[in-house]
Design an enzyme around this catalytic site. Structure first.
Site, PDB file in Angstrom:
ATOM      1  N   HIS A 203      -5.352   1.419 -26.757  1.00  0.00           N
ATOM      2  CA  HIS A 203      -5.737   2.318 -25.664  1.00  0.00           C
ATOM      3  C   HIS A 203      -4.535   2.739 -24.827  1.00  0.00           C
ATOM      4  O   HIS A 203      -3.634   1.949 -24.534  1.00  0.00           O
ATOM      5  CB  HIS A 203      -6.854   1.725 -24.808  1.00  0.00           C
TER       6      HIS A 203
ATOM      7  N   ASP B  49      -0.780  -4.060 -21.315  1.00  0.00           N
ATOM      8  CA  ASP B  49      -2.154  -3.913 -21.787  1.00  0.00           C
ATOM      9  C   ASP B  49      -2.544  -2.471 -21.511  1.00  0.00           C
ATOM     10  O   ASP B  49      -2.958  -2.145 -20.398  1.00  0.00           O
ATOM     11  CB  ASP B  49      -3.066  -4.904 -21.049  1.00  0.00           C
TER      12      ASP B  49
ATOM     13  N   GLU C  45     -10.445   2.883 -22.061  1.00  0.00           N
ATOM     14  CA  GLU C  45     -10.852   1.540 -22.490  1.00  0.00           C
ATOM     15  C   GLU C  45     -11.165   0.670 -21.289  1.00  0.00           C
ATOM     16  O   GLU C  45     -12.122  -0.113 -21.304  1.00  0.00           O
ATOM     17  CB  GLU C  45      -9.744   0.902 -23.336  1.00  0.00           C
ATOM     18  N   GLU C  46     -10.348   0.794 -20.241  1.00  0.00           N
ATOM     19  CA  GLU C  46     -10.534  -0.035 -19.050  1.00  0.00           C
ATOM     20  C   GLU C  46     -11.754   0.389 -18.235  1.00  0.00           C
ATOM     21  O   GLU C  46     -12.133  -0.288 -17.277  1.00  0.00           O
ATOM     22  CB  GLU C  46      -9.277   0.020 -18.170  1.00  0.00           C
TER      23      GLU C  46
ATOM     24  N   HIS D  50      -3.312  -7.025 -16.213  1.00  0.00           N
ATOM     25  CA  HIS D  50      -4.136  -6.451 -15.128  1.00  0.00           C
ATOM     26  C   HIS D  50      -3.540  -6.766 -13.760  1.00  0.00           C
ATOM     27  O   HIS D  50      -4.257  -7.078 -12.808  1.00  0.00           O
ATOM     28  CB  HIS D  50      -5.589  -6.929 -15.214  1.00  0.00           C
TER      29      HIS D  50
END
Length: 363
Positions: free
Chosen positions: A70, A184, A215-216, A325
């Site tokens: 992603h 990420d 995606e998140e 994150h």
């Protein structure tokens, strides 16, 4: 990768991807970096949600192997401007609130990008009750240095503006260690780019390297990528949370420098066992460092892709990221290289007969 020059180019790519502005739903800058990096090596197309597909042809038109990573990162969105000029925001993706306080951010408006800092009520002015309760997301605001709503509006800031961490990636003193934001899943994106650069046309399949969006925000782009590409099998490349933090305990399955992380399970997906076993077999046969994990939390694009049409055998291979994150993550180039080697070995193994067997015998 060929020697030290290849490693330096890969580090440069990772840092460029990391630095790109790309909160969920606003991935355009990162998609362009991805496109430029692969355009000489694959045919480029797009889905209607913003995802990019780079198709590399082998010596057979199928099976169709989807490599998915992603493009987006966790971010924020402006939901309002207070009379004082402070910005209230909502999260784009999952944040642990305390990691946000006092961090620098970039607010993108129609007039450009504005630096701000995430603030909250100073402890000097808190009541005892306020001091003793956990920080809530609603306590936070962004300060862009203005003194009124009119001054913020004059900068072009308005409701709906995206916000991302203001962080520049860098090499650390430890050889091979990189620090930056959004590994990420920019680490997964870099793995796909490097694979498409390295592949010749002798692999027994069609490889589709995809950068998905949102995606998140619920793996929205995975759904459209699967519909567009109609894959026979999928390998999701992720920047996975490392668990080798201080006092981690005895079960460590995502150690920096430990190799490619092969995921058997997370709450969103039980990985295709036959495919996972094949990955482990290839890693052992080729002397590729790897680590196997069963996750208690989290999820990936695989949760959506596996459900497409009649079902798509899917697994996740990850590059461990410390402090995922948050504003600053750390990765090891050893893990990036191991992941590239492992996925490349799988690509040359996944011919029609092998994929059909995995489809019919997933256990």
């Amino acid at each position: 990768m060929k020697g030290e020059i290849g490693l330096m180019e890969l580090e440069k790519l990772l840092m460029e991807l990391s630095n790109g502005f790309g909160p969920s739903g606003f991935e355009g800058e990162v998609r362009e970096i991805f496109r430029r990096a692969v355009s000489d090596h694959a045919d480029i197309s797009y889905d209607n949600l913003g995802g990019i597909i780079a198709t590399h042809r082998g010596n057979a038109p199928e099976p169709k192997i989807l490599l998915a990573a992603h493009l987006d990162e966790v971010g924020l969105m402006v939901r309002g401007i207070l009379p004082s000029g402070y910005l209230k925001v909502v999260p784009l993706g999952s944040w642990f609130t305390p990691t946000l306080l006092a961090q620098e951010v970039r607010v993108r408006s129609k007039n450009g990008v504005h630096i701000g800092v995430i603030g909250a009520k100073p402890p000097h002015y808190m009541s005892e009750e306020e001091r003793n309760r956990p920080l809530k997301f609603g306590d936070l605001y962004i300060d862009v240095g203005v003194g009124s709503r009119d001054e913020a509006v004059a900068l072009g800031i308005e409701i709906g503006n995206p916000v991302a961490p203001a962080v520049q990636a860098a090499a650390m003193s430890q050889p091979g260690a990189l620090i930056g934001k959004a590994f990420d899943d920019r680490a997964g994106c870099a793995v796909i780019v490097q694979l498409l650069r390295e592949l010749d046309h002798s692999h027994p399949n069609l490889v589709m390297g995809a950068g998905t969006v949102q995606e998140e925000n619920g793996a929205k782009g995975a759904h459209t990528i699967a519909a567009y590409t109609q894959p026979d099998l999928c390998i999701v490349l992720e920047g996975t949370p490392a668990d080798d933090f201080a006092d981690a305990g005895s079960i460590i399955q995502g150690r920096l420098g430990g190799g490619a992380q092969i995921r058997r399970f997370d709450p969103s997906m039980v990985a295709n066992t036959a495919l996972v076993n094949l990955a482990i077999e290839e890693a052992q046969k080729n002397g590729i460092p790897y680590q196997v994990t069963v996750r208690e939390g989290g999820g990936t694009d695989g949760s959506e892709i596996q459900l497409h049409a009649n079902g798509v055998p899917t697994m996740v291979i990850g590059v461990p990221v410390r402090y995922a994150h948050s504003h600053h993550g750390i990765i090891s180039m050893k893990d990036v290289e191991a992941t590239i080697r492992l996925v490349k070995a799988l690509i040359f193994k996944l011919d029609r007969a092998v994929v059909e067997n995995i489809q019919q015998n997933p256990w």
